[in-house]
Design an enzyme around this catalytic site. Structure first.
Site, PDB file in Angstrom:
ATOM      1  N   ARG A   1      -7.831  -6.780   9.938  1.00 35.00           N
ATOM      2  CA  ARG A   1      -7.200  -7.236  11.135  1.00 35.00           C
ATOM      3  C   ARG A   1      -7.918  -7.537  12.249  1.00 35.00           C
ATOM      4  O   ARG A   1      -7.616  -8.380  13.072  1.00 35.00           O
ATOM      5  CB  ARG A   1      -6.077  -6.398  11.180  1.00 35.00           C
ATOM      6  CG  ARG A   1      -4.861  -6.576  10.019  1.00 35.00           C
ATOM      7  CD  ARG A   1      -3.566  -5.781  10.279  1.00 35.00           C
ATOM      8  NE  ARG A   1      -2.637  -6.002   9.307  1.00 35.00           N
ATOM      9  CZ  ARG A   1      -1.570  -5.073   9.003  1.00 35.00           C
ATOM     10  NH1 ARG A   1      -1.336  -3.902   9.630  1.00 35.00           N
ATOM     11  NH2 ARG A   1      -0.744  -5.614   7.939  1.00 35.00           N
TER      12      ARG A   1
ATOM     13  N   GLY B   1       0.817  -1.122   0.276  1.00 31.87           N
ATOM     14  CA  GLY B   1       0.168   0.143   0.137  1.00 31.87           C
ATOM     15  C   GLY B   1       0.753   1.132   0.215  1.00 31.87           C
ATOM     16  O   GLY B   1       0.506   2.277  -0.544  1.00 31.87           O
TER      17      GLY B   1
ATOM     18  N   ASP C   1       0.177  -0.494  13.201  1.00 31.93           N
ATOM     19  CA  ASP C   1       0.491  -1.934  13.120  1.00 31.93           C
ATOM     20  C   ASP C   1       0.652  -2.879  14.108  1.00 31.93           C
ATOM     21  O   ASP C   1       1.036  -4.050  13.715  1.00 31.93           O
ATOM     22  CB  ASP C   1       1.632  -1.711  11.884  1.00 31.93           C
ATOM     23  CG  ASP C   1       1.541  -0.919  10.645  1.00 31.93           C
ATOM     24  OD1 ASP C   1       0.319  -0.803  10.299  1.00 31.93           O
ATOM     25  OD2 ASP C   1       2.648  -0.310  10.114  1.00 31.93           O
TER      26      ASP C   1
ATOM     27  N   LYS D   1      -6.619  -2.978   6.392  1.00 29.12           N
ATOM     28  CA  LYS D   1      -5.226  -3.258   5.753  1.00 29.12           C
ATOM     29  C   LYS D   1      -5.188  -4.353   4.950  1.00 29.12           C
ATOM     30  O   LYS D   1      -6.002  -4.551   4.069  1.00 29.12           O
ATOM     31  CB  LYS D   1      -4.472  -3.582   7.491  1.00 29.12           C
ATOM     32  CG  LYS D   1      -4.499  -2.146   8.167  1.00 29.12           C
ATOM     33  CD  LYS D   1      -3.703  -0.858   7.890  1.00 29.12           C
ATOM     34  CE  LYS D   1      -3.588   0.079   8.457  1.00 29.12           C
ATOM     35  NZ  LYS D   1      -2.690   1.136   7.734  1.00 29.12           N
TER      36      LYS D   1
ATOM     37  N   ARG E   1       1.540  -9.328   9.132  1.00 32.31           N
ATOM     38  CA  ARG E   1       1.481  -9.034  10.892  1.00 32.31           C
ATOM     39  C   ARG E   1       0.431  -9.856  11.558  1.00 32.31           C
ATOM     40  O   ARG E   1       0.556 -10.048  12.531  1.00 32.31           O
ATOM     41  CB  ARG E   1       0.961  -7.625  10.949  1.00 32.31           C
ATOM     42  CG  ARG E   1       1.839  -6.559  10.317  1.00 32.31           C
ATOM     43  CD  ARG E   1       1.796  -5.283  10.809  1.00 32.31           C
ATOM     44  NE  ARG E   1       2.422  -4.139   9.850  1.00 32.31           N
ATOM     45  CZ  ARG E   1       3.710  -4.088   9.858  1.00 32.31           C
ATOM     46  NH1 ARG E   1       4.862  -4.885  10.576  1.00 32.31           N
ATOM     47  NH2 ARG E   1       4.522  -3.203   8.926  1.00 32.31           N
TER      48      ARG E   1
ATOM     49  N   ARG F   1      -8.051  -2.607  -1.568  1.00 30.00           N
ATOM     50  CA  ARG F   1      -7.954  -1.409  -0.439  1.00 30.00           C
ATOM     51  C   ARG F   1      -8.290  -0.113  -1.086  1.00 30.00           C
ATOM     52  O   ARG F   1      -8.309   0.275  -2.213  1.00 30.00           O
ATOM     53  CB  ARG F   1      -6.097  -1.590  -0.120  1.00 30.00           C
ATOM     54  CG  ARG F   1      -6.226  -2.682   0.713  1.00 30.00           C
ATOM     55  CD  ARG F   1      -4.656  -2.757   1.327  1.00 30.00           C
ATOM     56  NE  ARG F   1      -4.420  -1.926   2.217  1.00 30.00           N
ATOM     57  CZ  ARG F   1      -3.205  -1.773   2.740  1.00 30.00           C
ATOM     58  NH1 ARG F   1      -2.256  -2.479   2.235  1.00 30.00           N
ATOM     59  NH2 ARG F   1      -3.080  -1.073   3.681  1.00 30.00           N
TER      60      ARG F   1
END
Ligand code: S3P
Length: 431
Positions: free
Chosen positions: A346, A94, A315, A342, A389, A122
């Site tokens: 998430r 991104g 993050d 994201k 992540r 996104r």
């Protein structure tokens, strides 16, 4: 690739983390636009920064690694990019797509930016809006990539005053980079502070005005070539900070980590939860503060997190949720709706995974409610949702789970931390 992780006995030793992803992207882009050759030390081999190099090469910038593994970028000057032959592939990144859109909106040639399946889902209207306000010609597909940029009409981009509707450093940076190509001054107004690497690295003027921050860039601003050293990625360090905190008997050292205050709110929140984190050897690396982080395990208790702090740990929320699940008492996370846009949603991904491991966790529209029950997670099979992540946060949860944990599609860690699984294995090995 499925990663099978046994319970960790404890984590010990010195952790090796990759270079900061945000600073890497920016160092490569600014070097490409500089008037001459720049050298970037410690440029990572993570997939996202490599996507930025691929895009810059597609625009005629020559980039190579020298014998000392330093990245050498032959800057072409702000007006020296060449029209690409094909759509520019930003992969999963991104930051590449949004920042490059700012640069490309100001070019006298057209271009198309595309990316993988996740990136094409996104939101991109957030950058199209300000670029259009500057006179940029930006076409999206239903608010998403591929992004088509065409030369601005006669006279090019014009400076604007843009108040960020979301606390997004990618949007802010997109507008500031477009401002390099605009007539007159561009001002970005930031009601809630988010990471400030772009303005630091460009040396831009900033002011506090009525509790908000204003950042200014003048069209035609030239960029000097130079030598950058990219510090260690705090967002990569975060996984080991939490792993060592929750795994009893652990003690780790992470050296040369970027400690920009717009990135490190996780440290404050974990300390409030009872964590034992020490910072040593604080110093400056170019325009960025860095230092060494020492972490010893400590019992945690629940906490409330929300408001202005969220962009400074955006993050780190997935791994903070793991810490909260292993704490005693309730943790409430709010104002984190940005996590839904994201690499994956998430909030949903971490809820599904931690619940599968036996945690009491509820998803809210803008956050999470987690009823911590000490380190009592159960090893099971969880998914990465193809999000680096999420994969790494689950690797951290596995350290304290009873029984082995399998993380399905774990390879995506390479987006920001190619050696993550080896490093976790090395530190957490029974000895
Ligand atoms: C980034 C900004 C943040 C962050 C991302 C990197 C950057 O995104 O989540 O990993 O380098 O500017 P947003 O700007 O969308 O919040």
């Amino acid at each position: 690739m499925t990663q099978i992780l046994p319970t960790a006995v404890s984590l010990h030793g010195s952790v090796s983390i990759p270079a900061d992803k945000s600073i890497s992207h920016r160092s490569a882009m600014l070097s490409a636009l500089a008037d001459g050759t720049s050298r970037i030390r410690n440029f990572p081999r993570s997939a996202d920064p490599l996507s930025t190099l691929r895009v810059l090469r597609g625009l005629g910038v020559s980039i190579h690694r020298d014998n000392d593994d330093v990245l050498v970028v032959e800057g072409v000057g702000i007006d020296g990019l060449r029209p690409p032959d094909a759509p520019l592939d930003c992969g999963n990144s991104g930051t590449t797509m949004r920042l490059m859109s700012g640069i490309l909106a100001g070019q006298p040639f057209g271009s198309v930016l595309t990316g993988d399946e996740s990136l094409q889902m996104r939101p991109m209207k957030r950058i199209a809006d300000p670029l259009r306000a500057m006179g940029g010609r930006v076409t999206l597909v239903d608010g998403h990539a591929p992004i088509r940029l065409r030369p601005a009409p006669e006279g090019g981009l014009k400076g604007t005053k843009y108040r960020l509707p979301v606390a997004s450093a990618q949007v802010k940076s997109c507008v500031l980079l477009a401002g390099l190509y605009a007539r007159g001054r561009t001002t970005v107004i930031e009601p809630t502070r988010c990471r400030d690497h772009t303005e630091r690295m460009l040396g831009l003027e900033t002011h506090e005005v009525g509790g908000e921050r204003e950042i200014y860039v003048d069209g035609g601003h030239r960029i000097e070539p130079g030598t950058w050293t990219v510090p260690g990625d705090f967002s990569g360090a975060a996984f080991f900070i939490v792993a060592a905190t929750i795994t009893p008997g652990s003690e780790i050292l992470i050296e040369n980590v970027g400690l920009n205050p717009s990135r490190t709110a996780l440290i404050d929140v974990l300390r409030e939860m009872g964590a034992d984190i020490r910072i040593e050897n604080e110093r400056a690396e170019g325009s960025e503060p860095i230092g060494d982080i020492l972490v010893s395990s400590a019992p945690l208790h629940g906490v409330e997190v929300g408001g202005r702090v969220i962009p400074n740990l955006i993050d780190e929320v997935p791994v903070l949720a793991v810490a909260a699940a292993c704490a005693e008492g309730q943790t409430v996370i709010r104002d984190a709706e940005e996590l839904r846009v994201k690499e994956t949603d998430r909030l949903h991904a971490i809820t599904e995974n931690l619940r599968a491991m036996g945690a009491e966790i509820d998803e809210r529209p803008d956050g999470l409610d987690i009823e911590g029950n000490g380190p009592n997670l159960l090893g099971t099979t969880v998914r990465s949702f193809d999000d680096h992540r999420i994969a790494m946060a689950m690797g951290v949860a596995a350290c304290v789970a009873h029984g082995p944990t399998q993380v399905v599609d774990a390879k995506c860690a390479r987006v920001s931390f190619p050696g993550f699984w080896d490093e976790l294995d090395r530190l957490a090995k029974p000895r």
